[in-house]
Motif scaffolding. Structure first.
Motif, PDB file in Angstrom:
ATOM      1  N   ALA A  20      16.176 -23.883   4.700  1.00  0.00           N
ATOM      2  CA  ALA A  20      14.956 -23.775   5.074  1.00  0.00           C
ATOM      3  C   ALA A  20      15.311 -22.636   6.376  1.00  0.00           C
ATOM      4  CB  ALA A  20      15.210 -24.753   5.410  1.00  0.00           C
ATOM      5  N   LEU A  21      14.104 -21.713   6.457  1.00  0.00           N
ATOM      6  CA  LEU A  21      14.010 -20.584   6.951  1.00  0.00           C
ATOM      7  C   LEU A  21      13.690 -20.811   8.280  1.00  0.00           C
ATOM      8  CD1 LEU A  21      13.715 -17.273   7.064  1.00  0.00           C
ATOM      9  CD2 LEU A  21      11.432 -17.465   6.698  1.00  0.00           C
ATOM     10  N   VAL A  22      14.587 -20.655   9.155  1.00  0.00           N
ATOM     11  CA  VAL A  22      14.290 -21.122  10.757  1.00  0.00           C
ATOM     12  C   VAL A  22      14.361 -20.130  11.682  1.00  0.00           C
ATOM     13  CG1 VAL A  22      15.755 -23.293  10.348  1.00  0.00           C
ATOM     14  CG2 VAL A  22      17.229 -21.452  11.377  1.00  0.00           C
ATOM     15  N   GLY A  23      14.451 -18.621  11.257  1.00  0.00           N
ATOM     16  CA  GLY A  23      14.199 -17.542  12.163  1.00  0.00           C
ATOM     17  C   GLY A  23      14.009 -16.486  11.426  1.00  0.00           C
ATOM     18  N   ALA A  24      13.364 -14.890  11.656  1.00  0.00           N
ATOM     19  CA  ALA A  24      13.512 -14.351  11.279  1.00  0.00           C
ATOM     20  C   ALA A  24      12.992 -13.209  12.148  1.00  0.00           C
ATOM     21  CB  ALA A  24      12.244 -14.247  10.495  1.00  0.00           C
ATOM     22  N   LEU A  25      13.599 -12.141  11.760  1.00  0.00           N
ATOM     23  CA  LEU A  25      13.122 -10.728  12.548  1.00  0.00           C
ATOM     24  C   LEU A  25      12.228  -9.317  11.331  1.00  0.00           C
ATOM     25  CD1 LEU A  25      16.488  -9.424  13.886  1.00  0.00           C
ATOM     26  CD2 LEU A  25      14.516 -10.250  15.242  1.00  0.00           C
ATOM     27  N   PRO A  26      11.079  -8.961  11.657  1.00  0.00           N
ATOM     28  CA  PRO A  26      10.616  -7.522  11.184  1.00  0.00           C
ATOM     29  C   PRO A  26      11.362  -6.836  11.461  1.00  0.00           C
ATOM     30  CG  PRO A  26       8.975  -8.614  13.402  1.00  0.00           C
ATOM     31  CD  PRO A  26      10.359  -8.808  13.137  1.00  0.00           C
ATOM     32  N   SER A  27      11.897  -6.530  10.531  1.00  0.00           N
ATOM     33  CA  SER A  27      12.984  -5.152  11.231  1.00  0.00           C
ATOM     34  C   SER A  27      12.917  -4.381   9.849  1.00  0.00           C
ATOM     35  CB  SER A  27      13.837  -6.099  10.859  1.00  0.00           C
ATOM     36  OG  SER A  27      14.848  -6.112  10.589  1.00  0.00           O
ATOM     37  N   TYR A  28      13.286  -3.044  10.298  1.00  0.00           N
ATOM     38  CA  TYR A  28      12.793  -1.762   9.342  1.00  0.00           C
ATOM     39  C   TYR A  28      14.491  -1.190   9.219  1.00  0.00           C
ATOM     40  CZ  TYR A  28       8.704  -3.927   9.064  1.00  0.00           C
ATOM     41  OH  TYR A  28       7.307  -3.957   8.194  1.00  0.00           O
ATOM     42  N   LEU A  29      14.673  -0.975   8.023  1.00  0.00           N
ATOM     43  CA  LEU A  29      15.901   0.818   8.500  1.00  0.00           C
ATOM     44  C   LEU A  29      15.092   2.213   8.384  1.00  0.00           C
ATOM     45  CD1 LEU A  29      18.855   0.915   8.637  1.00  0.00           C
ATOM     46  CD2 LEU A  29      18.665   1.728   6.069  1.00  0.00           C
ATOM     47  N   LYS A  30      15.431   2.593   9.742  1.00  0.00           N
ATOM     48  CA  LYS A  30      14.717   3.662  10.145  1.00  0.00           C
ATOM     49  C   LYS A  30      15.149   4.929   9.324  1.00  0.00           C
ATOM     50  CE  LYS A  30      11.100   4.266  10.769  1.00  0.00           C
ATOM     51  NZ  LYS A  30      10.614   4.334  12.551  1.00  0.00           N
ATOM     52  N   SER A  72       0.645  -1.017  -0.398  1.00  0.00           N
ATOM     53  CA  SER A  72       0.244   0.257  -0.083  1.00  0.00           C
ATOM     54  C   SER A  72       0.933   1.121  -0.063  1.00  0.00           C
ATOM     55  CB  SER A  72      -1.271   0.291   1.477  1.00  0.00           C
ATOM     56  OG  SER A  72      -0.130  -0.010   2.733  1.00  0.00           O
ATOM     57  N   GLY A  73       2.164   0.707   0.178  1.00  0.00           N
ATOM     58  CA  GLY A  73       3.321   2.408   0.241  1.00  0.00           C
ATOM     59  C   GLY A  73       2.912   3.005   1.419  1.00  0.00           C
ATOM     60  N   SER A  74       2.326   2.348   2.457  1.00  0.00           N
ATOM     61  CA  SER A  74       2.987   2.858   4.101  1.00  0.00           C
ATOM     62  C   SER A  74       3.910   2.895   4.769  1.00  0.00           C
ATOM     63  CB  SER A  74       1.761   1.949   4.237  1.00  0.00           C
ATOM     64  OG  SER A  74       0.480   2.300   4.427  1.00  0.00           O
ATOM     65  N   VAL A  75       4.675   1.783   4.110  1.00  0.00           N
ATOM     66  CA  VAL A  75       5.901   1.687   4.071  1.00  0.00           C
ATOM     67  C   VAL A  75       6.242   1.405   2.599  1.00  0.00           C
ATOM     68  CG1 VAL A  75       5.866   0.745   6.452  1.00  0.00           C
ATOM     69  CG2 VAL A  75       6.155  -1.041   3.947  1.00  0.00           C
ATOM     70  N   GLY A  76       8.626   2.308   3.531  1.00  0.00           N
ATOM     71  CA  GLY A  76       8.939   2.027   2.297  1.00  0.00           C
ATOM     72  C   GLY A  76       9.004   3.427   1.257  1.00  0.00           C
ATOM     73  N   PRO A  77      10.192   3.672   0.276  1.00  0.00           N
ATOM     74  CA  PRO A  77      10.783   5.094  -0.414  1.00  0.00           C
ATOM     75  C   PRO A  77       9.590   6.285   0.247  1.00  0.00           C
ATOM     76  CG  PRO A  77      10.796   3.211  -2.033  1.00  0.00           C
ATOM     77  CD  PRO A  77       9.127   2.733  -0.927  1.00  0.00           C
ATOM     78  N   GLY A  78      10.186   7.073   0.775  1.00  0.00           N
ATOM     79  CA  GLY A  78       9.949   8.279   1.370  1.00  0.00           C
ATOM     80  C   GLY A  78       9.300   8.046   2.746  1.00  0.00           C
ATOM     81  N   THR A  79       8.869   7.513   2.941  1.00  0.00           N
ATOM     82  CA  THR A  79       8.521   6.526   4.593  1.00  0.00           C
ATOM     83  C   THR A  79       8.924   6.875   5.758  1.00  0.00           C
ATOM     84  OG1 THR A  79       8.656   4.471   4.635  1.00  0.00           O
ATOM     85  CG2 THR A  79       6.295   5.674   3.104  1.00  0.00           C
ATOM     86  N   GLY A  80      10.827   6.993   5.165  1.00  0.00           N
ATOM     87  CA  GLY A  80      11.538   6.712   6.799  1.00  0.00           C
ATOM     88  C   GLY A  80      10.811   5.261   7.042  1.00  0.00           C
ATOM     89  N   TRP A  81      10.837   4.421   6.642  1.00  0.00           N
ATOM     90  CA  TRP A  81      10.164   3.050   6.844  1.00  0.00           C
ATOM     91  C   TRP A  81      10.661   2.196   5.687  1.00  0.00           C
ATOM     92  CZ3 TRP A  81       8.870   0.893  12.000  1.00  0.00           C
ATOM     93  CH2 TRP A  81       8.221   1.787  12.484  1.00  0.00           C
TER      94      TRP A  81
END
Length: 378
Positions: free
Chosen positions: A66-76, A44-53
Motif C-alpha cells: 500500500a502506498l503510504v508516502g510519495a514525493l512529486p520529484s523530477y530528475l532535472k 501534454s509534453g510540458s514535462v518529459g523528454p526534451g524538457t529537462g524535467w
C-alpha cells in the motif's frame, strides 16, 4: 511499523500511479499537487523528454504494497522553471570539478506556489521517505535533492532530517473576513484607497471583464489565452513552459478548479489571467495581453483575484513569484521556504554558510517591506 517493512521505489511517471492512491496522500486543498495537474503536465509534453524535467516520483510502500508516502520529484538537467535560483551553486560546483546536473527536484514544475511536498499518510513516514531520496542521490552520484515552496506545516519534517533551509519573499493577500472589496479598502490609508479605486476605474474603461469557470470555459477562450500566454512566456523565459495541449487538458480534467478572467474590447479578448482555486487559497498563475492597457494587469491579476477570494470565502491569494508592485495593492510580504540536501560534505558546508548570511538579508528585507504596506497603522 518498522522501517525495514517499508519499500521505496521510483515510478516512471505520475500518470502510472492510480489517481485515487496519489490524491489520498496529496489531499484536496492544493490543485497543483493533484494527480490531475501533475499528470496533465506529462500527458501534454510540458514535462518529459526534451524538457529537462523527467518525472521520477519516489514512492514509499508498506509490507502489503500500500502506498503510504510519495514525493512529486523530477530528475532535472537544468535549473529553469523552479523560481528558487541555484545557478551560482551549479557554477561553483562545476568549477570545482563536480557535476551539478542531474539533480533531484521535489516540486511542482513551473509553479512557485506553496504546497505539500511530502505526500505522507502519517508524518512518521516522512523520515524514511527523505532518507530514500538521499540514498537515491548517493547511489547514482547526483549532486543533491531540492524541495521548493514547502508549506509551513511540513518544513520541520525536512529540518529534522538535517536539510538546509533557504528563504525568499513572496507577496500574498489575506482575507480578514471581508465581505466586499470596499471592506478591504477600509483597512487601507485614505490615499491608498483613492489610488486603488482610481486604478480600477481606469483599467476597465471601454472593456468588459468576464469571469469563467467550469464548463463556461470553451475552446475559443483557451485559444485566446494561449496567445496571451505565449506573449508573456516569450518575453520572460524565451520559450513558454506549457504546451498548448496542457491548457486543453486543464479544461477537460480540472475546470472546476480554474478561474479564467478575460478582458474584452468590442467582444474581442485582449488580455487574460488564469487562477487556480484551492481549498483555502486562490492561486494566480498566468497572465498575458495583446494590447498594453494601463493598470489592466493589476485589475485582472490582483484586484479581481481579491474579489474572487472574498466571494468564495478563501483565506488568501497567492499571486506568484516576485513583484514588489504588489505591496502597494494590499499584498503582504511572506517568507517562502525551500530545503536542500547536498551529497558532498564540503559543498554542503559552503552552501550552509552562504544560506545563513542570505537568510539574514531576507529577514531584513521582510522587516523593511512590512513597514511599507498600505494598511492603516495601529
Amino acid at each position: 511499523m518498522a522501517e525495514s517493512a517499508l519499500t521505496a521505489r521510483l515510478a516512471p511517471s505520475i500518470g502510472d500511479i492510480p489517481a485515487a492512491d496519489w490524491d489520498r496522500l496529496a489531499g484536496a486543498d492544493n490543485p497543483f499537487t493533484s494527480h490531475a495537474f501533475l499528470s496533465l503536465l506529462e500527458e501534454s509534453g510540458s514535462v518529459g523528454p526534451g524538457t529537462g524535467w523527467q518525472a521520477a516520483p519516489l514512492l514509499l510502500e508498506d509490507s502489503e504494497g500500500a502506498l503510504v508516502g510519495a514525493l512529486p520529484s523530477y530528475l532535472k538537467g537544468h535549473s529553469q522553471g523552479e523560481y528558487v535560483f541555484d545557478y551560482a551553486w551549479a557554477d561553483a560546483w562545476q568549477r570545482a570539478g563536480g557535476e551539478y546536473y542531474p539533480k533531484l527536484q521535489i516540486s511542482v514544475p513551473f509553479t512557485p506556489a506553496t504546497g505539500p511536498r511530502l505526500m505522507v499518510q502519517e508524518d512518521r513516514y516522512a523520515a524514511p521517505l527523505l532518507r530514500a531520496a538521499e540514498q537515491l542521490v548517493g547511489q547514482n552520484g547526483w549532486s543533491g535533492v531540492h524541495a521548493t515552496f514547502i508549506q509551513p506545516a511540513q518544513q520541520k519534517l525536512f529540518a529534522d532530517a538535517g536539510w538546509l533551509r533557504r528563504e525568499d519573499i513572496q507577496f500574498h493577500w489575506y482575507n480578514r473576513d471581508y465581505e466586499s472589496f470596499d471592506d478591504f479598502l477600509g483597512d487601507l490609508t485614505s490615499r491608498k484607497r483613492k489610488d486603488l479605486r482610481k486604478e480600477r476605474r481606469a483599467a476597465v474603461e471601454g472593456l468588459e471583464i468576464r469571469a469563467l469557470s467550469g464548463s463556461d470555459i470553451r475552446a475559443e477562450h483557451w485559444d485566446a489565452f494561449w496567445l496571451f500566454y505565449q506573449d508573456t512566456g516569450a518575453r520572460k523565459w524565451g520559450t513558454p513552459y506549457l504546451t498548448r495541449d496542457a491548457f486543453d487538458l486543464m479544461g477537460q480534467t480540472m475546470a472546476d478548479k480554474l478561474l479564467l478572467l478575460l478582458a474584452f474590447e468590442d467582444d474581442m479578448p485582449i488580455a487574460g489571467a488564469l487562477n487556480f482555486i484551492g481549498g483555502e487559497a486562490l492561486y494566480g498563475r498566468y497572465w498575458g495581453c495583446l494590447e498594453e492597457r494601463r493598470f489592466l494587469h493589476f485589475e485582472l491579476c490582483y484586484y479581481r483575484a481579491i474579489d474572487a477570494a472574498i466571494e468564495r470565502g478563501l483565506k488568501r491569494v497567492e499571486a506568484g513569484a516576485q513583484g514588489g508592485h504588489k505591496l502597494a495593492r494590499g499584498y503582504e510580504p511572506v517568507t517562502t521556504v525551500s530545503m536542500h540536501y547536498l551529497a558532498d560534505p564540503g559543498f554542503r558546508d559552503a552552501v550552509e554558510d552562504f544560506l545563513s548570511r542570505e537568510r539574514m538579508g531576507v529577514g531584513m528585507d521582510q522587516l523593511h517591506l512590512a513597514q511599507r504596506t498600505p494598511f492603516k497603522r495601529g
